[in-house]
Scaffold this active site. Structure first.
Site, mmCIF file in Angstrom:
data_model
loop_
_atom_site.group_PDB
_atom_site.id
_atom_site.type_symbol
_atom_site.label_atom_id
_atom_site.label_comp_id
_atom_site.label_asym_id
_atom_site.label_seq_id
_atom_site.Cartn_x
_atom_site.Cartn_y
_atom_site.Cartn_z
ATOM 1 N N HIS A 124 0.832 -1.209 0.000
ATOM 2 C CA HIS A 124 0.000 0.000 0.000
ATOM 3 C C HIS A 124 0.866 1.258 0.000
ATOM 4 C CE1 HIS A 124 1.047 0.792 4.205
ATOM 5 N NE2 HIS A 124 0.913 -0.520 4.388
ATOM 6 N N GLU A 206 -2.620 -7.075 7.127
ATOM 7 C CA GLU A 206 -1.352 -6.817 7.802
ATOM 8 C C GLU A 206 -1.144 -7.777 8.975
ATOM 9 O OE1 GLU A 206 1.625 -6.034 8.038
ATOM 10 O OE2 GLU A 206 1.680 -3.827 8.157
#
Length: 326
Positions: A124, A206
């Site tokens: 990201h 994550e």
């Protein structure tokens, strides 16, 4: 007999680069689709049995040769000559296994089971937590948004992706975190609406570092992790690298099932996080723990491309940055 047949297919398909679950599904789908289970068994059982037997023989002979090498023999002794002959025989068997694996790979290709041209991993863009670590104390990690710089990085990544694939179709698997979904939304501005397919994938999220994270406690945990090992260290109320590795492994089974879809795009893009991307690569290429721990984290919106070769195996188009201190 059917179980034995499935086992042989699975063993040989693994040598051809397919996962165990994918191989089992290949056998089931082919046999059900054509209704010729007995014919297929007679046609391929000999080849698959030979391949499986060769794999076992190579393993046994390799262990035997290795054990003999550790023993002390006089130069030119009969034991050394025998060990050399075993090594030559093992090498010949390895070549035979590779040829049989190529035949199986060609068979799976003929049945329409072809891997996509590219698998692209992207981290990201820059998020609020990257510029202000204290925000983790009051906001959940999954809600952090991209900064303006992160949005720009995502748009540039979309342009690079478009230049790479042209008009080819894309399948996106995206972590459910806000910053990864925003990265995806910025990237697809460079693509036509009918050029991509989107799927949210929680297993690409994550690594969990805990709930609300106090900066001082997290920094202390990071120091302990450096001493303990990033793959094995488990954060309080969170995950270890091992945990992420396990869920990435289950996602790979989903990925292999999607490979069997004849209408799937030629490109797969995984929009995820730094640790998750590295563990995916570790799992796919069977890297050891030491190699993973020496890898630097990906930069924001860095793209890692796995390109399919003519031999049916993926290779990275560029080397990853590693820590040379270890």
């Amino acid at each position: 007999m059917i179980r034995r047949w499935h086992g042989l297919v699975t063993s040989t398909a693994a040598a051809a680069g397919f996962s165990r679950l994918a191989a089992m599904q290949m056998t089931r789908n082919v046999s059900l689709a054509h209704g010729r289970r007995r014919t297929m068994k007679r046609r391929y059982s000999a080849m698959l049995s030979s391949s499986a037997a060769a794999l076992w023989a190579v393993q046994d002979e390799s262990h035997a040769a290795a054990s003999r090498q550790h023993q002390h023999h006089r130069p030119g002794s009969k034991s050394q000559i025998a060990s050399a002959r075993v090594a030559v025989a093992a090498a010949r068997r390895v070549g035979r296994v590779h040829r049989l694996a190529d035949q199986c790979r060609s068979y799976f290709t003929a049945m329409g089971i072809v891997k996509p041209k590219r698998i692209i991993l992207i981290r990201h863009g820059e998020s609020e937590g990257n510029v202000d670590p204290k925000i983790y104390e009051s906001m959940p990690d999954n809600r952090l948004r991209l900064t303006r710089r992160g949005q720009t990085q995502a748009r540039e990544a979309g342009k690079k992706l478009k230049a790479m694939i042209g008009d080819e179709r894309v399948m996106f698997y995206v972590s459910p975190y806000v910053r990864t979904r925003q990265t995806f939304a910025m990237m697809v501005r460079s693509l036509a609406p009918d050029q991509y397919i989107f799927r949210e994938e929680p297993r690409l999220r994550e690594q969990d570092f805990g709930n609300f994270q106090k900066v001082e406690e997290i920094e202390e945990c990071r120091r302990d992790r450096d001493k303990f090992g990033s793959f094995y260290y488990r954060f309080p109320q969170g995950e270890s690298g091992c945990d992420v590795y396990d869920r990435v492994s289950t996602f790979m089974e989903t990925l292999h099932r999607e490979f069997q879809n004849k209408d799937r795009p030629d490109n797969f893009v995984l929009v995820s996080h730094g640790v998750t991307c590295r563990l995916f690569l570790m799992r796919y290429f069977n890297w050891d723990v030491e190699r993973f721990q020496n890898l630097w984290n990906l930069e924001h919106c860095q793209m890692v491309t796995m390109l399919l070769g003519k031999d049916g195996y993926y290779r990275l188009t560029a080397p990853l940055r590693t820590d040379t201190r270890f």
